[in-house]
Motif scaffolding. Structure first.
Motif, PDB file in Angstrom:
ATOM      1  N   SER A 153       0.851  -1.187   0.000  1.00  0.00           N
ATOM      2  CA  SER A 153       0.000   0.000   0.000  1.00  0.00           C
ATOM      3  C   SER A 153       0.883   1.231   0.000  1.00  0.00           C
ATOM      4  CB  SER A 153      -0.884  -0.003   1.250  1.00  0.00           C
ATOM      5  OG  SER A 153      -1.461   1.266   1.479  1.00  0.00           O
ATOM      6  N   GLN A 154       0.321   2.344  -0.474  1.00  0.00           N
ATOM      7  CA  GLN A 154       1.006   3.625  -0.337  1.00  0.00           C
ATOM      8  C   GLN A 154       1.234   3.971   1.129  1.00  0.00           C
ATOM      9  OE1 GLN A 154       2.617   4.568  -2.886  1.00  0.00           O
ATOM     10  NE2 GLN A 154       1.586   6.409  -3.635  1.00  0.00           N
ATOM     11  N   GLY A 212      -3.460   1.516  -5.106  1.00  0.00           N
ATOM     12  CA  GLY A 212      -3.810   2.927  -5.072  1.00  0.00           C
ATOM     13  C   GLY A 212      -4.960   3.150  -4.121  1.00  0.00           C
ATOM     14  N   GLY A 213      -5.808   4.122  -4.419  1.00  0.00           N
ATOM     15  CA  GLY A 213      -6.998   4.357  -3.620  1.00  0.00           C
ATOM     16  C   GLY A 213      -8.153   3.581  -4.212  1.00  0.00           C
ATOM     17  N   LEU A 237     -11.090  10.329  -5.228  1.00  0.00           N
ATOM     18  CA  LEU A 237      -9.933   9.717  -4.574  1.00  0.00           C
ATOM     19  C   LEU A 237      -9.797   8.235  -4.878  1.00  0.00           C
ATOM     20  CD1 LEU A 237     -10.277  11.315  -1.014  1.00  0.00           C
ATOM     21  CD2 LEU A 237      -8.676  11.984  -2.812  1.00  0.00           C
ATOM     22  N   PHE A 238     -10.934   7.562  -5.019  1.00  0.00           N
ATOM     23  CA  PHE A 238     -10.914   6.105  -5.085  1.00  0.00           C
ATOM     24  C   PHE A 238     -11.393   5.597  -6.436  1.00  0.00           C
ATOM     25  CE2 PHE A 238     -11.901   6.794  -0.424  1.00  0.00           C
ATOM     26  CZ  PHE A 238     -10.601   6.562  -0.008  1.00  0.00           C
ATOM     27  N   GLY A 269      -0.169  10.702  -8.074  1.00  0.00           N
ATOM     28  CA  GLY A 269       0.052  10.158  -6.747  1.00  0.00           C
ATOM     29  C   GLY A 269      -0.159   8.663  -6.649  1.00  0.00           C
ATOM     30  N   GLU A 270      -0.207   7.995  -7.802  1.00  0.00           N
ATOM     31  CA  GLU A 270      -0.469   6.546  -7.845  1.00  0.00           C
ATOM     32  C   GLU A 270      -1.776   6.186  -7.141  1.00  0.00           C
ATOM     33  OE1 GLU A 270       2.991   4.321  -6.528  1.00  0.00           O
ATOM     34  OE2 GLU A 270       4.322   5.705  -7.595  1.00  0.00           O
ATOM     35  N   GLN A 271      -2.747   7.111  -7.192  1.00  0.00           N
ATOM     36  CA  GLN A 271      -4.030   6.860  -6.547  1.00  0.00           C
ATOM     37  C   GLN A 271      -4.991   6.077  -7.438  1.00  0.00           C
ATOM     38  OE1 GLN A 271      -3.964   7.196  -3.051  1.00  0.00           O
ATOM     39  NE2 GLN A 271      -6.000   8.038  -3.367  1.00  0.00           N
ATOM     40  N   ARG A 272      -4.952   6.367  -8.731  1.00  0.00           N
ATOM     41  CA  ARG A 272      -5.883   5.754  -9.675  1.00  0.00           C
ATOM     42  C   ARG A 272      -5.157   5.468 -10.972  1.00  0.00           C
ATOM     43  NH1 ARG A 272     -11.371   7.801  -9.045  1.00  0.00           N
ATOM     44  NH2 ARG A 272     -11.529   7.842 -11.294  1.00  0.00           N
TER      45      ARG A 272
END
Length: 307
Positions: A153-154, A212-213, A237-238, A269-272
């Motif tokens: 995980s981040q 990511g998220g 965010l997700f 931010g490697e979120q999605r």
């Protein structure tokens, strides 16, 4: 890949004849990982704590693809006795395993301990998977192209360090830092396992991924103060759990993957986004830290590895 060069579930190659064990696969990222592998022809073992939810997941997979080859295995990663029992059952059933996907996890839980007295997040996310991998590894080692994929995980960057002086947070408890410790441990474990596999020129590789998220049940323990913001900003965010599973699927099946790599989303931010090769923290690459955690993990679980 798609026309824009992005890796998708359609890029998962044929998995016929392969055996994949996926922990925590009754919901979320684990479920979508298992479903894609089953639809591509793998024999998939849903290794789950709750058999009722596991049966529901199995039924969902078969509803889409009645020919899917899916079975259940009870596994509670927070209890070493359960890990050993599950490993014995899997070893009896499968002389070879192609993929072990260490996906299950808990996040930001209130202070709890496992059956064996370990802090719940560290005990479940790291020590349970460490023990399971060690007990099953000799079923992977002879299999060309076999992989151990561990989901981090981040959070491995967020207030994360290995508290060797208080691994189980007995003096004070910070659930966010404790989760960060467990996710950092996932990466330290992956890199040390890969070093050992490479030193003996094994068929098996160890790889890591992060989603990511992703909108999964893991977020149920979010602090109350954060929940309203997440409700409003969640769509930004997700990403879906199905999209969050793509880094794991790429790490598990892309033929260009090499041992010791780490995959995550390609967005801000490697979120999605779509899965790509990403970098983990400098701390996660500390070889001395990797070796020290490995030794402690062997001591705590009583499991040693055949590498």
């Amino acid at each position: 890949m798609s026309s824009d060069g992005k890796w998708t579930a359609a890029d998962v190659p044929d998995q016929s004849g392969r055996v994949a064990v996926v922990t925590g696969s009754n919901t979320g990222i684990g479920y979508h990982t298992a479903a894609v592998l089953a639809h591509r022809g793998a024999h998939v073992v849903l290794a789950v704590r709750d058999l009722e939810k596991g049966n529901a997941a199995l039924a969902r997979i078969k509803a889409v693809n009645p020919q899917a080859d899916v079975t259940l295995q009870k596994l509670d990663l927070s209890a070493l006795d359960s890990v050993r029992t599950a490993a014995d059952a899997l070893r009896s059933a499968y002389p070879r395993i192609d993929l072990l996907i260490n996906n299950a996890g808990v996040m930001w839980t209130p202070k709890q301990v496992t059956t064996d007295g370990f802090e719940l997040q560290f005990g479940t996310n790291h020590l349970g998977h460490f023990a399971l991998t060690g007990l099953l590894l000799d079923r992977l080692l002879p299999v060309r192209g076999s992989r151990v994929v561990t989901v981090s995980s981040q959070a491995h960057r967020i207030r994360a360090r290995i508290h060797f002086d208080d691994l189980h947070w007995e003096r004070r408890y910070d659930r966010i830092a404790a989760y960060g410790q467990s996710k950092l441990a996932n990466l330290l474990f992956t890199y040390e396992l890969q070093r050992r596999l490479a030193a003996q020129a094994m068929n098996t590789i160890a790889v890591a991924a992060h989603p990511g998220g992703s909108n999964t049940e893991l977020t149920r323990n979010l602090p109350a103060i954060v929940k309203p913001a997440v409700t409003v900003l969640g769509p930004l965010l997700f990403q879906s759990a199905a999209r969050g599973a793509l880094p794991t699927l790429r790490a598990a099946t892309d033929q260009s993957v090499q041992g010791g790599q780490y995959y995550g989303p390609d967005g801000l931010g490697e979120q999605r986004g779509h899965p790509k090769l990403v970098e983990s923290s400098a701390q996660s690459h500390d070889a001395e830290l990797q070796r020290r955690l490995w030794a402690v993990s062997e001591e705590l679980t009583g499991v040693t590895f055949p590498v």
